[in-house]
Design a protein around this motif. Structure first.
Motif, PDB file in Angstrom:
ATOM      1  N   MET A 122       0.849  -1.239  -0.065  1.00  0.00           N
ATOM      2  CA  MET A 122       0.070   0.198  -0.144  1.00  0.00           C
ATOM      3  C   MET A 122       0.918   1.138   0.221  1.00  0.00           C
ATOM      4  SD  MET A 122      -3.329  -0.943  -0.063  1.00  0.00           S
ATOM      5  CE  MET A 122      -2.946  -2.055  -1.181  1.00  0.00           C
ATOM      6  N   LYS A 123       2.171   1.077   0.226  1.00  0.00           N
ATOM      7  CA  LYS A 123       2.889   2.341   0.185  1.00  0.00           C
ATOM      8  C   LYS A 123       2.943   3.292  -1.080  1.00  0.00           C
ATOM      9  CE  LYS A 123       7.826   3.947   1.007  1.00  0.00           C
ATOM     10  NZ  LYS A 123       7.524   4.385   2.183  1.00  0.00           N
ATOM     11  N   GLY A 124       2.611   4.346  -0.748  1.00  0.00           N
ATOM     12  CA  GLY A 124       2.299   5.470  -1.808  1.00  0.00           C
ATOM     13  C   GLY A 124       0.929   5.384  -2.412  1.00  0.00           C
ATOM     14  N   LEU A 125       0.137   4.431  -2.134  1.00  0.00           N
ATOM     15  CA  LEU A 125      -1.278   4.425  -2.421  1.00  0.00           C
ATOM     16  C   LEU A 125      -2.187   5.396  -1.697  1.00  0.00           C
ATOM     17  CD1 LEU A 125      -2.242   2.719  -4.918  1.00  0.00           C
ATOM     18  CD2 LEU A 125      -3.173   0.924  -3.415  1.00  0.00           C
ATOM     19  N   ALA A 126      -3.060   6.336  -2.561  1.00  0.00           N
ATOM     20  CA  ALA A 126      -3.918   7.375  -2.203  1.00  0.00           C
ATOM     21  C   ALA A 126      -5.019   6.362  -1.418  1.00  0.00           C
ATOM     22  CB  ALA A 126      -4.504   7.927  -3.058  1.00  0.00           C
ATOM     23  N   PRO A 127      -5.601   6.902  -0.289  1.00  0.00           N
ATOM     24  CA  PRO A 127      -6.790   6.137   0.338  1.00  0.00           C
ATOM     25  C   PRO A 127      -7.828   5.612  -0.540  1.00  0.00           C
ATOM     26  CG  PRO A 127      -6.135   8.279   1.503  1.00  0.00           C
ATOM     27  CD  PRO A 127      -5.424   8.231   0.318  1.00  0.00           C
ATOM     28  N   ASP A 128      -8.353   6.695  -1.443  1.00  0.00           N
ATOM     29  CA  ASP A 128      -9.298   6.026  -2.248  1.00  0.00           C
ATOM     30  C   ASP A 128      -9.041   4.882  -3.096  1.00  0.00           C
ATOM     31  OD1 ASP A 128      -7.682   7.565  -3.971  1.00  0.00           O
ATOM     32  OD2 ASP A 128      -9.377   8.554  -5.079  1.00  0.00           O
ATOM     33  N   VAL A 153     -23.102   9.045  -1.215  1.00  0.00           N
ATOM     34  CA  VAL A 153     -22.004   9.887  -1.405  1.00  0.00           C
ATOM     35  C   VAL A 153     -20.718   8.915  -2.142  1.00  0.00           C
ATOM     36  CG1 VAL A 153     -19.957  11.037  -0.383  1.00  0.00           C
ATOM     37  CG2 VAL A 153     -22.253  11.872   0.089  1.00  0.00           C
ATOM     38  N   PRO A 154     -20.570   7.634  -1.439  1.00  0.00           N
ATOM     39  CA  PRO A 154     -19.539   7.101  -2.073  1.00  0.00           C
ATOM     40  C   PRO A 154     -19.816   6.498  -3.250  1.00  0.00           C
ATOM     41  CG  PRO A 154     -19.689   6.350   0.088  1.00  0.00           C
ATOM     42  CD  PRO A 154     -20.887   7.197   0.072  1.00  0.00           C
ATOM     43  N   LEU A 155     -21.134   6.089  -3.472  1.00  0.00           N
ATOM     44  CA  LEU A 155     -21.453   5.564  -4.959  1.00  0.00           C
ATOM     45  C   LEU A 155     -21.541   6.733  -5.971  1.00  0.00           C
ATOM     46  CD1 LEU A 155     -24.387   3.345  -3.737  1.00  0.00           C
ATOM     47  CD2 LEU A 155     -22.018   2.847  -4.120  1.00  0.00           C
ATOM     48  N   ARG A 156     -22.061   7.885  -5.581  1.00  0.00           N
ATOM     49  CA  ARG A 156     -21.873   9.149  -6.660  1.00  0.00           C
ATOM     50  C   ARG A 156     -20.463   9.360  -6.939  1.00  0.00           C
ATOM     51  NH1 ARG A 156     -26.343  12.187  -7.062  1.00  0.00           N
ATOM     52  NH2 ARG A 156     -24.757  14.135  -7.025  1.00  0.00           N
ATOM     53  N   MET A 157     -19.682   9.427  -5.784  1.00  0.00           N
ATOM     54  CA  MET A 157     -18.296   9.767  -6.159  1.00  0.00           C
ATOM     55  C   MET A 157     -17.816   8.527  -7.129  1.00  0.00           C
ATOM     56  SD  MET A 157     -17.648  12.553  -4.769  1.00  0.00           S
ATOM     57  CE  MET A 157     -15.807  12.655  -5.056  1.00  0.00           C
ATOM     58  N   ARG A 158     -17.913   7.494  -7.099  1.00  0.00           N
ATOM     59  CA  ARG A 158     -17.477   6.248  -7.864  1.00  0.00           C
ATOM     60  C   ARG A 158     -18.167   6.110  -9.456  1.00  0.00           C
ATOM     61  NH1 ARG A 158     -17.395   0.255  -5.047  1.00  0.00           N
ATOM     62  NH2 ARG A 158     -15.947   1.563  -3.831  1.00  0.00           N
ATOM     63  N   ARG A 159     -19.462   6.512  -9.231  1.00  0.00           N
ATOM     64  CA  ARG A 159     -20.144   6.068 -10.420  1.00  0.00           C
ATOM     65  C   ARG A 159     -20.489   7.442 -11.333  1.00  0.00           C
ATOM     66  NH1 ARG A 159     -24.499   1.738  -7.969  1.00  0.00           N
ATOM     67  NH2 ARG A 159     -22.710   0.506  -7.064  1.00  0.00           N
ATOM     68  N   LEU A 160     -20.403   8.518 -10.850  1.00  0.00           N
ATOM     69  CA  LEU A 160     -20.701   9.552 -11.617  1.00  0.00           C
ATOM     70  C   LEU A 160     -19.550  10.532 -11.914  1.00  0.00           C
ATOM     71  CD1 LEU A 160     -23.943  10.756  -9.579  1.00  0.00           C
ATOM     72  CD2 LEU A 160     -23.826   9.192 -11.541  1.00  0.00           C
ATOM     73  N   THR A 161     -19.540  11.285 -12.973  1.00  0.00           N
ATOM     74  CA  THR A 161     -18.565  12.161 -13.483  1.00  0.00           C
ATOM     75  C   THR A 161     -18.950  13.430 -12.714  1.00  0.00           C
ATOM     76  OG1 THR A 161     -19.974  12.988 -15.280  1.00  0.00           O
ATOM     77  CG2 THR A 161     -18.605  11.256 -15.654  1.00  0.00           C
ATOM     78  N   ARG A 219     -18.956  -1.369  -0.215  1.00  0.00           N
ATOM     79  CA  ARG A 219     -18.520  -2.889  -0.307  1.00  0.00           C
ATOM     80  C   ARG A 219     -17.157  -3.023  -0.146  1.00  0.00           C
ATOM     81  NH1 ARG A 219     -23.636  -3.416   0.581  1.00  0.00           N
ATOM     82  NH2 ARG A 219     -25.281  -3.484  -1.357  1.00  0.00           N
ATOM     83  N   PRO A 220     -16.420  -2.443   0.808  1.00  0.00           N
ATOM     84  CA  PRO A 220     -14.914  -2.194   0.713  1.00  0.00           C
ATOM     85  C   PRO A 220     -14.284  -3.805   1.268  1.00  0.00           C
ATOM     86  CG  PRO A 220     -15.635  -1.557   2.912  1.00  0.00           C
ATOM     87  CD  PRO A 220     -17.043  -1.720   1.874  1.00  0.00           C
ATOM     88  N   ARG A 221     -12.873  -3.812   0.889  1.00  0.00           N
ATOM     89  CA  ARG A 221     -12.150  -5.145   1.544  1.00  0.00           C
ATOM     90  C   ARG A 221     -12.038  -5.062   2.889  1.00  0.00           C
ATOM     91  NH1 ARG A 221      -6.801  -5.455  -1.993  1.00  0.00           N
ATOM     92  NH2 ARG A 221      -6.743  -3.196  -1.621  1.00  0.00           N
ATOM     93  N   VAL A 222     -12.036  -3.623   3.319  1.00  0.00           N
ATOM     94  CA  VAL A 222     -11.471  -3.763   4.862  1.00  0.00           C
ATOM     95  C   VAL A 222     -12.378  -2.607   5.578  1.00  0.00           C
ATOM     96  CG1 VAL A 222      -9.769  -3.501   6.753  1.00  0.00           C
ATOM     97  CG2 VAL A 222      -9.289  -4.559   4.525  1.00  0.00           C
TER      98      VAL A 222
END
Length: 465
Positions: A122-128, A153-161, A219-222
């Motif tokens: 995960m080094k250098g990987l952004a939170p999102d 909010v998470p769904l809108r950020m992921r699926r909408l421009t 639906r996160p991994r963690v």
């Protein structure tokens, strides 16, 4: 088409799809959205049998360190968390547990060591980009949005421009799919009736459920949880502990939970990692930490009331500290046999079985032992004859002291006893039914089965005789 054919078809047609998956203990669901011209994303739901997908969310923390200037906050933390496991990071305020969680989330950078999720560094990987969800102590809800909008909010950020979010021009099918998922998560947490409210109209427990729902819908991994129950009242904390534990079993996801409250850690976790002073002290099941602590510091931190610690010299064991859990001590009320000032008789009561015995302490004063009756003699015992100032009942070492405080909790009665030569009060758990036997100022004899003691050296390390 059979379930297996559906799943096979889903895998073969993954290319060109954007989607998410839920992997739980009972079934696995993959929801995909196929681009169809200008009509947006069409939801396609595939259901496969449990075990069709490998578990996700294994976290590996290796040699992790964090320094702020000259201050070391975390020192060489090594922790492996299995996929689907509920692990609690437990420690007092300032021990570094929240810093560890923030490093896993990508909100802080490590000074040394590494973090990997499902084997990927995960080094250098952004939170999102880490596919994690975090629930904060302060809830972090948007006050101007409704509950439904906060969850979405998470769904809108992921699926909408950005343009779709700004002007509200999302395709109808996408809006419908987001609304359906929000409704599904809300139903799981029983907050469907709150979707139109604003955060200011919610109680603390309701806000916490909304924060959980917003994390779940990704639906996160963690799942990362930073003391999410600290702001709730005692009754609601008990209720939310049960809800979070049930949620973990339902989702089958990996939960990494941070708290200073040992009750939360002991009641919800598969394993508990104890951090003290920035160092990982011990990792194990709640039962193992309580029954088999590896250091005196862990033994003192786990358990309410705290473990009793006595100098080993009192039992003829030099350079030793003896730990005794309150429930392992048996208290016996001793009263001067000629005293007439007590509000009760010095004769053993019928409710106690009518048993009793007379002892003389070091000053030759006779004492009448009231209920509970003496335990049977236990032999052999690793303890030699008790040192001067104590006496023995049967073959159990016993220590006498003065009762200074009774803590009656209804289901439990804790007796706080001042023992000469020991600065801290010793605490013994007694049967609440025997509460009328013990009075403030009484002389109390405390007995223990030697096999139920924990032995530590002068540095606090556990050893076994």
């Amino acid at each position: 088409m059979s379930i297996g054919q559906i799943e096979k078809s889903s895998i073969e047609n993954q290319k060109g799809h954007e989607g998410f998956s839920i992997w739980g203990p009972a079934i696995s669901i993959r929801a995909q959205f196929k681009v169809r011209g200008d009509s947006g994303l069409m939801p396609v739901v595939n259901i496969g049998a449990a075990g069709a997908h490998p578990m996700r969310g294994a976290v590996c923390v290796s040699g992790l360190g964090k320094r702020f200037g000259e201050t070391t906050v975390l020192d060489g933390i090594d922790l492996d968390i299995r996929a689907g496991e509920f692990v609690t990071i437990l420690g007092p305020s300032g021990c570094g547990k929240s810093t560890l969680l923030r490093i896993v989330a990508g909100l802080e950078t490590e000074s040394g060591g590494s973090v990997a999720i499902d084997g990927a560094p995960m080094k250098g990987l952004a939170p999102d980009a880490r596919d994690i969800a975090m629930v904060f102590q302060s809830y972090a809800l948007y006050p101007h949005l409704t509950v439904a909008e906060n969850i979405a909010v998470p769904l809108r950020m992921r699926r909408l421009t950005p343009m779709q979010r700004l002007f509200g021009t999302a395709p109808r099918t996408v809006r419908q799919s987001i609304a359906a998922e929000v409704q599904s998560v809300a139903a799981m947490l029983r907050i469907e009736g709150l979707l139109a409210r604003k955060p200011a109209q919610l109680s603390g427990g309701q806000k916490q459920r909304v924060a959980l729902a917003r994390a779940m819908v990704r639906r996160p991994r963690v799942f990362l949880m930073d003391e999410p129950l600290s702001n709730l009242d005692a009754e609601l904390r008990v209720h939310m502990r049960a809800e979070i534990a049930q949620l973990h079993r339902h989702l089958g996801a990996t939960f990494l939970y941070v708290t200073h409250d040992q009750v939360e850690a002991m009641t919800m976790s598969d394993r508990v990692a104890v951090i003290l002073g920035g160092r990982l002290q011990q990792v194990g099941s709640p039962e193992a930490l309580y029954r088999d602590p590896c250091t005196l510091a862990v033994a003192q931190f786990i358990g309410t009331p705290r473990i009793n610690v006595l100098p080993g010299e009192r039992f003829g064991l030099p350079a030793t500290q003896v730990g005794i859990r309150p429930e392992r001590l048996r208290a016996h009320a001793l009263h001067p046999s000629k005293s007439s000032s007590r509000p009760h008789s010095s004769t053993p009561s019928a409710a106690c079985g009518g048993g009793g015995a007379v002892f003389r302490d070091g000053g030759g004063v006779a004492h009448n032992l009231l209920c509970p009756p003496l335990p049977p003699a236990i032999a052999p015992t690793p303890f030699p004859q008790a040192a001067e100032g104590g006496f023995r009942i049967g073959r159990l070492p016993a220590i006498d002291g003065r009762l200074v405080y009774r803590e009656n909790l209804g289901s439990d009665l804790f007796l706080h006893v001042q023992v000469p030569g020991i600065s801290a009060l010793m605490v013994a758990r007694a049967d609440p039914a025997a509460g009328e036997t013990f009075f403030i100022g009484d002389t109390v004899a405390l007995t223990v089965d030697p096999s139920h003691t924990l032995l530590f050296d002068t540095s606090g390390r556990r050893f076994w005789p």
